[in-house]
Design a protein around this motif. Structure first.
Motif, PDB file in Angstrom:
ATOM      1  N   VAL A   1      14.163  62.758 -77.004  1.00 25.47           N
ATOM      2  CA  VAL A   1      14.334  61.799 -75.914  1.00 25.47           C
ATOM      3  C   VAL A   1      14.434  62.564 -74.603  1.00 25.47           C
ATOM      4  CG1 VAL A   1      15.822  59.987 -74.976  1.00 25.47           C
ATOM      5  CG2 VAL A   1      15.536  60.200 -77.461  1.00 25.47           C
ATOM      6  N   ASP A   2      13.643  62.169 -73.634  1.00 22.90           N
ATOM      7  CA  ASP A   2      13.667  62.774 -72.309  1.00 22.90           C
ATOM      8  C   ASP A   2      15.018  62.491 -71.649  1.00 22.90           C
ATOM      9  OD1 ASP A   2      12.057  63.901 -69.927  1.00 22.90           O
ATOM     10  OD2 ASP A   2      12.878  62.008 -69.148  1.00 22.90           O
TER      11      ASP A   2
ATOM     12  N   LYS B   1      18.798  56.763 -67.908  1.00 23.87           N
ATOM     13  CA  LYS B   1      18.490  55.366 -67.560  1.00 23.87           C
ATOM     14  C   LYS B   1      19.074  54.418 -68.606  1.00 23.87           C
ATOM     15  CE  LYS B   1      14.771  52.273 -66.255  1.00 23.87           C
ATOM     16  NZ  LYS B   1      13.359  52.161 -65.914  1.00 23.87           N
ATOM     17  N   VAL B   2      18.895  54.762 -69.861  1.00 23.19           N
ATOM     18  CA  VAL B   2      19.401  53.906 -70.941  1.00 23.19           C
ATOM     19  C   VAL B   2      20.927  53.839 -70.923  1.00 23.19           C
ATOM     20  CG1 VAL B   2      19.618  53.719 -73.456  1.00 23.19           C
ATOM     21  CG2 VAL B   2      17.390  54.181 -72.419  1.00 23.19           C
ATOM     22  N   THR B   3      21.592  54.991 -70.830  1.00 27.12           N
ATOM     23  CA  THR B   3      23.060  54.969 -70.840  1.00 27.12           C
ATOM     24  C   THR B   3      23.613  54.365 -69.555  1.00 27.12           C
ATOM     25  OG1 THR B   3      23.187  57.270 -70.054  1.00 27.12           O
ATOM     26  CG2 THR B   3      23.280  56.886 -72.453  1.00 27.12           C
TER      27      THR B   3
ATOM     28  N   ALA C   1      23.767  51.056 -63.698  1.00 26.65           N
ATOM     29  CA  ALA C   1      22.386  51.381 -63.314  1.00 26.65           C
ATOM     30  C   ALA C   1      22.332  52.223 -62.040  1.00 26.65           C
ATOM     31  CB  ALA C   1      21.547  50.106 -63.174  1.00 26.65           C
ATOM     32  N   GLY C   2      23.251  53.208 -61.964  1.00 30.98           N
ATOM     33  CA  GLY C   2      23.221  54.155 -60.863  1.00 30.98           C
ATOM     34  C   GLY C   2      23.802  53.654 -59.549  1.00 30.98           C
TER      35      GLY C   2
END
Length: 171
Positions: A10-11, A17-19, A160-161
């Motif tokens: 996994v990149d 992004k997912v976490t 989401a950041g």
């Protein structure tokens, strides 16, 4: 069942992004080592057990806070309300001046002598029980020595950041 190391397919950017889709609260962790306050913003905080009372915090190994909290054997958690974004940003900056870093933030000393933010919606103080390997982080598990929820305000949330604001029920 553990089968040894897993080949990472996994990149890292995709993983972040997912976490990042898991909304988290925001807190400032503190410790006191050698008479000096150390603090850092954290969002990996979780309750672990009710009997005994345990919480965990994940601390990046390269952070200055890491060695201080392991050496001190105690840590505090100030859970930030929606008005805590400025503090969160300040204590997330790497390389900031260590001495006097808490001067502009109203705080009190808890049972263990740790700095706890007056504007926090909740605080915890812990004695370190165990430290576990968490890759580039250490998972620090602590016995809860004190817990307070002085303010019934909305929490500061990170999703989401970005910082988000969540209204508690009834407001």
């Amino acid at each position: 069942m553990h089968h040894g190391p897993v080949e990472n397919q996994v990149d890292q950017a995709v993983f972040r992004k997912v976490t990042g889709r898991f909304a988290t609260g925001v807190a400032v962790a503190t410790t006191l080592h050698g008479g000096v306050d150390h603090a850092m913003t954290v969002n990996s905080v979780a309750s672990v057990s009710l009997d005994p009372l345990l919480v965990l915090v994940c601390v990046e190994r390269i952070a200055r806070f890491h060695d201080a909290v392991l050496a001190a054997g105690i840590f505090g958690i100030s859970i930030l309300g929606e008005d805590g974004e400025e503090a969160s940003r300040a204590f997330a900056k790497r390389g900031r001046t260590l001495h006097g870093q808490l001067d502009r933030w109203s705080h009190r000393r808890g049972t263990l002598g740790l700095a706890l933010f007056d504007t926090a919606i909740a605080t915890l103080e812990c004695r370190t029980r165990a430290v576990h390997d968490g890759g580039d982080h250490s998972i620090v598990v602590g016995d809860v020595v004190s817990a307070h929820a002085p303010r019934d305000h909305a929490p500061l949330v990170y999703y989401a950041g970005r910082y988000r604001h969540l209204r508690p029920p009834g407001r």
